[in-house]
Enzyme design. Structure first.
Site, PDB file in Angstrom:
ATOM      1  N   SER A  26      84.316 -21.326 -92.319  1.00 24.35           N
ATOM      2  CA  SER A  26      84.131 -22.681 -91.759  1.00 24.35           C
ATOM      3  C   SER A  26      83.860 -23.734 -92.829  1.00 24.35           C
ATOM      4  O   SER A  26      83.053 -24.643 -92.614  1.00 24.35           O
ATOM      5  CB  SER A  26      83.017 -22.671 -90.695  1.00 24.35           C
ATOM      6  OG  SER A  26      83.387 -21.821 -89.620  1.00 24.35           O
ATOM      7  N   HIS A  34      90.239  -8.756 -96.529  1.00 25.33           N
ATOM      8  CA  HIS A  34      89.746  -9.792 -95.617  1.00 25.33           C
ATOM      9  C   HIS A  34      89.093  -9.118 -94.407  1.00 25.33           C
ATOM     10  O   HIS A  34      89.548  -8.080 -93.947  1.00 25.33           O
ATOM     11  CB  HIS A  34      90.904 -10.693 -95.168  1.00 25.33           C
ATOM     12  CG  HIS A  34      90.422 -11.918 -94.459  1.00 25.33           C
ATOM     13  ND1 HIS A  34      90.013 -11.887 -93.145  1.00 25.33           N
ATOM     14  CD2 HIS A  34      90.251 -13.197 -94.879  1.00 25.33           C
ATOM     15  CE1 HIS A  34      89.605 -13.110 -92.803  1.00 25.33           C
ATOM     16  NE2 HIS A  34      89.742 -13.912 -93.832  1.00 25.33           N
ATOM     17  N   ASN A  84      94.050 -19.906 -96.706  1.00 27.42           N
ATOM     18  CA  ASN A  84      94.545 -18.706 -96.024  1.00 27.42           C
ATOM     19  C   ASN A  84      95.088 -19.140 -94.674  1.00 27.42           C
ATOM     20  O   ASN A  84      94.321 -19.454 -93.764  1.00 27.42           O
ATOM     21  CB  ASN A  84      93.378 -17.706 -95.865  1.00 27.42           C
ATOM     22  CG  ASN A  84      93.791 -16.468 -95.076  1.00 27.42           C
ATOM     23  OD1 ASN A  84      94.976 -16.288 -94.756  1.00 27.42           O
ATOM     24  ND2 ASN A  84      92.829 -15.623 -94.765  1.00 27.42           N
ATOM     25  N   TRP A  85      96.405 -19.148 -94.577  1.00 28.17           N
ATOM     26  CA  TRP A  85      97.043 -19.679 -93.360  1.00 28.17           C
ATOM     27  C   TRP A  85      97.006 -18.668 -92.210  1.00 28.17           C
ATOM     28  O   TRP A  85      97.378 -18.991 -91.089  1.00 28.17           O
ATOM     29  CB  TRP A  85      98.479 -20.098 -93.647  1.00 28.17           C
ATOM     30  CG  TRP A  85      98.609 -21.282 -94.564  1.00 28.17           C
ATOM     31  CD1 TRP A  85      97.594 -22.003 -95.144  1.00 28.17           C
ATOM     32  CD2 TRP A  85      99.822 -21.916 -95.004  1.00 28.17           C
ATOM     33  NE1 TRP A  85      98.095 -23.028 -95.900  1.00 28.17           N
ATOM     34  CE2 TRP A  85      99.461 -23.003 -95.846  1.00 28.17           C
ATOM     35  CE3 TRP A  85     101.178 -21.675 -94.783  1.00 28.17           C
ATOM     36  CZ2 TRP A  85     100.416 -23.825 -96.445  1.00 28.17           C
ATOM     37  CZ3 TRP A  85     102.132 -22.497 -95.380  1.00 28.17           C
ATOM     38  CH2 TRP A  85     101.749 -23.554 -96.207  1.00 28.17           C
ATOM     39  N   LYS A  86      96.634 -17.433 -92.512  1.00 22.57           N
ATOM     40  CA  LYS A  86      96.580 -16.360 -91.488  1.00 22.57           C
ATOM     41  C   LYS A  86      97.902 -16.334 -90.702  1.00 22.57           C
ATOM     42  O   LYS A  86      98.952 -16.589 -91.289  1.00 22.57           O
ATOM     43  CB  LYS A  86      95.361 -16.565 -90.591  1.00 22.57           C
ATOM     44  CG  LYS A  86      94.054 -16.691 -91.409  1.00 22.57           C
ATOM     45  CD  LYS A  86      92.814 -16.611 -90.583  1.00 22.57           C
ATOM     46  CE  LYS A  86      91.593 -16.760 -91.495  1.00 22.57           C
ATOM     47  NZ  LYS A  86      90.325 -16.650 -90.785  1.00 22.57           N
ATOM     48  N   GLU A  92      82.732 -14.020 -97.699  1.00 24.38           N
ATOM     49  CA  GLU A  92      83.013 -14.602 -96.389  1.00 24.38           C
ATOM     50  C   GLU A  92      82.140 -13.918 -95.341  1.00 24.38           C
ATOM     51  O   GLU A  92      82.509 -12.841 -94.845  1.00 24.38           O
ATOM     52  CB  GLU A  92      84.479 -14.417 -96.019  1.00 24.38           C
ATOM     53  CG  GLU A  92      85.458 -15.089 -96.950  1.00 24.38           C
ATOM     54  CD  GLU A  92      86.777 -15.409 -96.256  1.00 24.38           C
ATOM     55  OE1 GLU A  92      87.159 -16.572 -96.244  1.00 24.38           O
ATOM     56  OE2 GLU A  92      87.416 -14.487 -95.706  1.00 24.38           O
ATOM     57  N   GLU A  98      89.206  -9.674 -91.386  1.00 27.03           N
ATOM     58  CA  GLU A  98      90.095  -9.419 -90.231  1.00 27.03           C
ATOM     59  C   GLU A  98      90.914  -8.147 -90.455  1.00 27.03           C
ATOM     60  O   GLU A  98      91.180  -7.401 -89.517  1.00 27.03           O
ATOM     61  CB  GLU A  98      90.981 -10.654 -89.994  1.00 27.03           C
ATOM     62  CG  GLU A  98      90.160 -11.794 -89.397  1.00 27.03           C
ATOM     63  CD  GLU A  98      90.622 -13.196 -89.763  1.00 27.03           C
ATOM     64  OE1 GLU A  98      91.758 -13.369 -90.238  1.00 27.03           O
ATOM     65  OE2 GLU A  98      89.809 -14.131 -89.570  1.00 27.03           O
ATOM     66  N   GLY A 146      85.759 -18.978 -88.692  1.00 27.07           N
ATOM     67  CA  GLY A 146      86.358 -19.539 -87.485  1.00 27.07           C
ATOM     68  C   GLY A 146      85.357 -19.914 -86.406  1.00 27.07           C
ATOM     69  O   GLY A 146      85.737 -20.158 -85.263  1.00 27.07           O
ATOM     70  N   GLY A 160      90.203 -21.280 -94.167  1.00 23.18           N
ATOM     71  CA  GLY A 160      91.071 -20.863 -93.063  1.00 23.18           C
ATOM     72  C   GLY A 160      91.571 -22.073 -92.296  1.00 23.18           C
ATOM     73  O   GLY A 160      92.496 -22.761 -92.721  1.00 23.18           O
ATOM     74  N   GLY A 161      90.925 -22.361 -91.167  1.00 22.36           N
ATOM     75  CA  GLY A 161      91.393 -23.430 -90.273  1.00 22.36           C
ATOM     76  C   GLY A 161      91.672 -24.750 -90.971  1.00 22.36           C
ATOM     77  O   GLY A 161      92.708 -25.389 -90.713  1.00 22.36           O
TER      78      GLY A 161
HETATM   79  P1  13P Z   1      87.767 -20.446 -91.459  1.00 23.99           P
HETATM   80  O1  13P Z   1      87.763 -21.434 -92.598  1.00 23.99           O
HETATM   81  O2  13P Z   1      88.742 -20.822 -90.367  1.00 23.99           O
HETATM   82  O3  13P Z   1      86.395 -20.163 -90.965  1.00 23.99           O
HETATM   83  O4  13P Z   1      88.341 -19.067 -92.058  1.00 23.99           O
HETATM   84  C1  13P Z   1      87.793 -18.566 -93.222  1.00 23.99           C
HETATM   85  C2  13P Z   1      88.624 -17.420 -93.656  1.00 23.99           C
HETATM   86  O5  13P Z   1      88.647 -16.374 -93.043  1.00 23.99           O
HETATM   87  C3  13P Z   1      89.449 -17.597 -94.871  1.00 23.99           C
HETATM   88  O6  13P Z   1      89.957 -16.395 -95.315  1.00 23.99           O
END
Ligand code: 13P
Length: 269
Positions: free
Chosen positions: A230, A108, A11-13, A185, A110, A191, A251-252
């Site tokens: 994470s 998600h 997920n590149w956000k 999640e 967010e 993050g 994510g990251g």
């Molecule tokens: P991180 O891997 O950066 O913690 O993000 C997880 C995430 O929200 C994937 O959708």
């Protein structure tokens, strides 16, 4: 890892440019081609692993063409509830399919926390995805305060239940056919560098499968339940070794081709 075919989704956000997105997709495709899986096997009927990239909407069409010859698949980060109409800024599920996208992340945390996605709206998005033939990845997870209050399972069950109750039996069949998955999640792990222990995550994943199983046993046993929060090379293997953890939503670490490919290797081994 159970016998279900694992998924690793990046997920590149809200990151990257046209140029860096292209470069990242190419680097991931090349990195995966170089590992033991082999692109031919991955493209075959029964690939050992599904790998998805979920870039921002505007890059989907271009990346779909770029990765068409590889084993990579594309997912969107969100989708409209509605099919068409006066909904400025929205992107419909059929539009996503139209540009070569096959998966979509829904609910998600967010989107829930920052953009007003309620459980009911998330259910609407899952239904919209199913109607258009997309494979939804339904995200669930508790906040730190909810965990500290001992409410993790209550929250996750509620988030799931609202969606399960919105599906009629035809839509449950569509969800099975279209391989809907769930991503657990924990919000406090996203993050932050904090990760649920494999045992804690496994307990929630098993409960997710049991909750889905009360609606439909066949769907539950085939359901891929991904862990997110994470995930890194250093913890991926231990997480993926758990019986009900069928891959990851990253994510990251998905923004770093080498790291992401190593996480994919951990899921495939
Ligand atoms: P991180 O891997 O950066 O913690 O993000 C997880 C995430 O929200 C994937 O959708």
């Amino acid at each position: 890892m159970a016998t279900r075919r694992p998924i690793v989704a990046g997920n590149w956000k809200l990151h990257g440019s046209r140029q860096t997105s292209r470069a990242l997709a190419v680097a991931v495709a090349e990195g995966l081609a170089g590992i033991d899986l082999g692109p031919a096997r991955l493209r075959g009927e029964n690939p050992p692993l599904e790998v998805l990239l979920c870039p921002p909407f505007v890059y989907l069409a271009e990346l779909a063409e770029l990765v068409a010859a590889s084993h990579l698949r594309l997912g969107a980060q969100d989708v409209a509830v509605e099919e068409a109409g006066a909904f400025t800024g929205e992107v419909a599920a059929a539009m996503l399919r139209d540009v070569g996208c096959r998966y979509v992340i829904t609910g998600h945390s967010e989107r829930r926390a920052l953009f007003g996605d309620t459980d009911e709206r998330v259910a609407g998005k899952v239904l919209a995805a199913l109607r258009a033939g997309l494979s939804p990845i339904l995200c669930v997870g508790e906040t730190r305060a909810e965990r500290d209050a001992g409410d993790t399972l209550t929250v996750v069950r509620r988030q799931l239940q609202v969606v399960l109750e919105a599906l009629d039996s035809g839509q449950v069949s569509a969800a099975e056919r279209q391989m809907m998955s769930v991503a657990y999640e924990p919000v406090w792990a996203i993050g932050t560098g904090l990760t649920a222990t494999p045992a804690d995550a496994q307990a929630v994943h098993a409960d997710i499968r049991a909750t889905v199983g009360r609606r439909d046993a066949t769907m539950a046993s085939a359901l891929r339940v991904l862990y997110g929060g994470s995930v890194k090379v250093s913890n991926a293997k231990d997480l993926f070794a758990m019986q009900d953890i069928d891959g990851g939503l990253i994510g990251g670490a998905a923004l770093l081709a080498g790291e992401f490919v190593s996480i994919c290797k951990a899921a495939a081994s």
